[in-house]
Design a protein around this motif. Sequence first.
Motif, PDB file in Angstrom:
ATOM      1  N   ASP A  59       0.920  -1.457   0.158  1.00 14.76           N
ATOM      2  CA  ASP A  59       0.032  -0.052   0.123  1.00 14.76           C
ATOM      3  C   ASP A  59       0.971   1.326  -0.086  1.00 14.76           C
ATOM      4  O   ASP A  59       0.364   2.346  -0.039  1.00 14.76           O
ATOM      5  CB  ASP A  59      -0.957   0.027   1.303  1.00 14.76           C
ATOM      6  CG  ASP A  59      -2.103  -1.203   1.182  1.00 14.76           C
ATOM      7  OD1 ASP A  59      -2.621  -1.454   0.234  1.00 14.76           O
ATOM      8  OD2 ASP A  59      -2.557  -1.556   2.248  1.00 14.76           O
ATOM      9  N   ASP A  61       3.139   3.822  -2.017  1.00 12.88           N
ATOM     10  CA  ASP A  61       3.477   4.275  -3.471  1.00 12.88           C
ATOM     11  C   ASP A  61       5.154   4.337  -3.488  1.00 12.88           C
ATOM     12  O   ASP A  61       5.803   4.699  -2.777  1.00 12.88           O
ATOM     13  CB  ASP A  61       2.857   5.851  -3.519  1.00 12.88           C
ATOM     14  CG  ASP A  61       1.474   5.909  -3.799  1.00 12.88           C
ATOM     15  OD1 ASP A  61       0.866   4.918  -3.936  1.00 12.88           O
ATOM     16  OD2 ASP A  61       1.053   6.965  -3.296  1.00 12.88           O
ATOM     17  N   GLU A  64       9.351   5.227  -9.664  1.00  7.41           N
ATOM     18  CA  GLU A  64      10.032   4.261 -10.367  1.00  7.41           C
ATOM     19  C   GLU A  64      11.130   5.082 -11.353  1.00  7.41           C
ATOM     20  O   GLU A  64      11.049   6.209 -11.689  1.00  7.41           O
ATOM     21  CB  GLU A  64       9.067   3.789 -11.592  1.00  7.41           C
ATOM     22  CG  GLU A  64       9.635   2.933 -12.183  1.00  7.41           C
ATOM     23  CD  GLU A  64       8.290   2.125 -13.281  1.00  7.41           C
ATOM     24  OE1 GLU A  64       8.092   2.703 -14.272  1.00  7.41           O
ATOM     25  OE2 GLU A  64       7.803   1.067 -12.978  1.00  7.41           O
ATOM     26  N   THR A  85      12.322   0.204  -8.583  1.00  9.09           N
ATOM     27  CA  THR A  85      11.354   1.028  -7.879  1.00  9.09           C
ATOM     28  C   THR A  85      11.740   1.016  -6.701  1.00  9.09           C
ATOM     29  O   THR A  85      12.154   0.168  -5.847  1.00  9.09           O
ATOM     30  CB  THR A  85       9.879   0.040  -7.702  1.00  9.09           C
ATOM     31  OG1 THR A  85       9.419  -0.073  -9.239  1.00  9.09           O
ATOM     32  CG2 THR A  85       8.936   0.872  -6.892  1.00  9.09           C
ATOM     33  N   LYS A  87      10.986   2.560  -2.772  1.00  9.01           N
ATOM     34  CA  LYS A  87       9.830   3.015  -1.664  1.00  9.01           C
ATOM     35  C   LYS A  87      10.765   3.598  -0.348  1.00  9.01           C
ATOM     36  O   LYS A  87      11.490   2.798  -0.032  1.00  9.01           O
ATOM     37  CB  LYS A  87       8.904   1.790  -1.491  1.00  9.01           C
ATOM     38  CG  LYS A  87       7.941   1.123  -2.788  1.00  9.01           C
ATOM     39  CD  LYS A  87       7.028   0.198  -2.366  1.00  9.01           C
ATOM     40  CE  LYS A  87       6.209   0.058  -3.677  1.00  9.01           C
ATOM     41  NZ  LYS A  87       5.168  -0.798  -3.128  1.00  9.01           N
ATOM     42  N   THR A 314      -0.041   8.012   2.118  1.00 13.47           N
ATOM     43  CA  THR A 314      -0.120   7.390   0.926  1.00 13.47           C
ATOM     44  C   THR A 314      -0.904   6.030   1.225  1.00 13.47           C
ATOM     45  O   THR A 314      -0.943   5.561   2.240  1.00 13.47           O
ATOM     46  CB  THR A 314       1.101   7.282   0.278  1.00 13.47           C
ATOM     47  OG1 THR A 314       2.057   6.380   1.179  1.00 13.47           O
ATOM     48  CG2 THR A 314       1.800   8.630   0.008  1.00 13.47           C
ATOM     49  N   GLY A 315      -1.263   5.311  -0.088  1.00 13.60           N
ATOM     50  CA  GLY A 315      -1.795   4.207   0.095  1.00 13.60           C
ATOM     51  C   GLY A 315      -3.155   4.257   0.719  1.00 13.60           C
ATOM     52  O   GLY A 315      -4.173   5.141   0.351  1.00 13.60           O
TER      53      GLY A 315
END
Length: 362
Positions: A59, A61, A64, A85, A87, A314-315
């Motif tokens: 969950d 974000d 990238e 990616t 995070k 986020t998420g």
Amino acid sequence: MAPLILLTLLVLGSGVTRRVISHEESGAWSCESNSEIQVQADFRPGLITLDGHADDWKDIDGFEFSLLPALDPDEDHEYKDGKMTVKALHDGNDIFLLLQVDGDYAYSKGDSTKCPSVALMFQIGDHATYHNMGGCEEQRGSCTNKTCKGHEVDIMHFSIGNAIPGRLYGGNPIDNGEGNGGDRFGHLVDVYAWNPHCRYLDGMGPSGNDSSAQNDWKGAWWHSSFTVRSGFVEEDSPYSTGGRKGTYYFEFSRPLRTMDRLQQDVQFTIGGSSKMSVALWYPVDGNPWTGSGHYTINCDWVSLDIASGGSKLTGSAKPSSSWDVASAFSLLFSVAALCVAVFVAYQVSRPKNIPFTPMENL
């Protein structure tokens, strides 16, 4: 003591010795960087277990990035298996990072150059540049904390050739007890540098060693091709079949603030920003990687923003949702209690009209 120091430096994996040669560039440096790219670490406490698995990040974000050769960031030589990616989040005490990149499974126990390897680099000194790993112009014989003051960068390097998947590596009581940033078990080391020629484990340097240093990083790795989730041991090596398609996960954590007093660790501030970079080494087509063969997420620093607790989450934002339910219930209960109080007050204050009945009518 001298042989031990030499051994420790050699164990930096292709590192302090071979990567010096790797950073000799063949031509003029050129970089077309997007200054707006960033990574944001939101406040999400109690969410991450540091085990190399990415399930608890679903969950969060991600950001990238294309992976281009570090010394020649040409799109024609982009890492062929896809983008990386990144995070990040923090819990108010520690920062957590997840690196996720596709790659066919490659592992050769004891040979780091035949296994993927990753590194994080952060600006410490105000004048530290991404290019040339801090950018101090001094050479190995003349770089010191005085001649290169302001060019310090903080590096975490993880070579997985001796690291068991899902197991925790990095700072440990033995190496930290000796006052340096080493990791004799899994080679997740804490390093500082002024340029590619002048890199040292935290606590070590050209002016002597300082026993107050330690490795503040912890981390683990995983690959999606693994079918065992209960835990590997060393005898299970190579843990999967070589060449199987999948995704590598590298998971790390470190306190936002450390006890460093030598200008060898970056210090993160809630609500503030730091400058970072991420590098990947990979044995392309099964060939051992060399120091010059690493890829990076950008040809300049990337901003790492540490969000405060009041920032938008986020998420799924589950903590916020739980608060909304509790607040709604409390409001409903308060309204009901107010209605009951008004009704009781009205009943008590209402005039009592009791009819008079003469005695003779009783």
